[in-house]
Design an enzyme around this catalytic site. Structure first.
Site, short mmCIF file in Angstrom:
data_model
loop_
_atom_site.label_atom_id
_atom_site.label_comp_id
_atom_site.label_asym_id
_atom_site.label_seq_id
_atom_site.Cartn_x
_atom_site.Cartn_y
_atom_site.Cartn_z
N GLN A 24 0.82 -1.21 0.00
CA GLN A 24 0.00 0.00 0.00
C GLN A 24 0.86 1.26 0.00
O GLN A 24 0.55 2.23 -0.70
CB GLN A 24 -0.94 0.01 1.22
N GLU A 25 1.91 1.27 0.78
CA GLU A 25 2.73 2.48 0.92
C GLU A 25 3.50 2.83 -0.35
O GLU A 25 3.60 4.00 -0.70
CB GLU A 25 3.72 2.33 2.08
N SER A 26 4.09 1.82 -1.00
CA SER A 26 5.02 2.12 -2.09
C SER A 26 4.86 1.25 -3.33
O SER A 26 5.61 1.44 -4.29
CB SER A 26 6.46 1.96 -1.59
N TYR A 111 -6.97 3.24 3.82
CA TYR A 111 -5.62 2.70 4.01
C TYR A 111 -5.67 1.40 4.82
O TYR A 111 -5.12 0.38 4.42
CB TYR A 111 -4.76 3.75 4.72
#
Length: 135
Positions: A24-26, A111
């Site tokens: 999810q972050e990168s 998120y």
């Protein structure tokens, strides 16, 4: 996968959740940079990275180590509640404390949902993966 598994085991976090967080972050791009200033696989902000001993957040090993350590700290702070820990990772622990759980921010709610979904998909494709490496 080995870096994620090793860091997850070292910091006592679920490797599937750490995998989902990185996805999810990168999207597994070690050079990812956010407009807010976060960078690397686990999108650490400069101050957070520094406090975790991460000298170069663009280094995959350092980023995974730092992200796992920070997630572990959030898990401890929020009594092992994965959703609250992920919300704190995204919105900051103060927001989770203020609202007594996942804050009513659309971005943070999305998120948490996405990370947990990615974690479940990872578990389905890696059935022997769990905390400590024991299914």
């Amino acid at each position: 996968d080995a870096l994620i598994s090793n860091a997850a085991q070292r910091y006592g976090v679920d490797p599937a959740v750490l995998h989902g967080l990185i996805q999810q972050e990168s999207a597994f791009n070690p050079n990812a940079q956010s407009s807010a200033g976060a960078s690397g696989l686990t999108q650490l902000m400069p101050g957070t990275a520094s406090s975790l001993g991460v000298a170069n957040p663009l280094d995959p090993t350092e980023s995974i180590e730092g992200g796992a350590r920070y997630l572990s700290q959030m898990m401890s702070q929020f009594g092992g509640n994965t959703a609250d820990a992920l919300a704190a990772y995204n919105a900051g622990p103060g927001a989770v404390q203020k609202y007594g759980g996942v804050p009513p921010y659309a971005e943070t709610q999305s998120y948490v949902s996405k990370v947990l979904g990615y974690a479940e998909a990872f578990r389905q494709s890696h059935p022997m993966t769990s905390v400590g490496g024991v299914a």
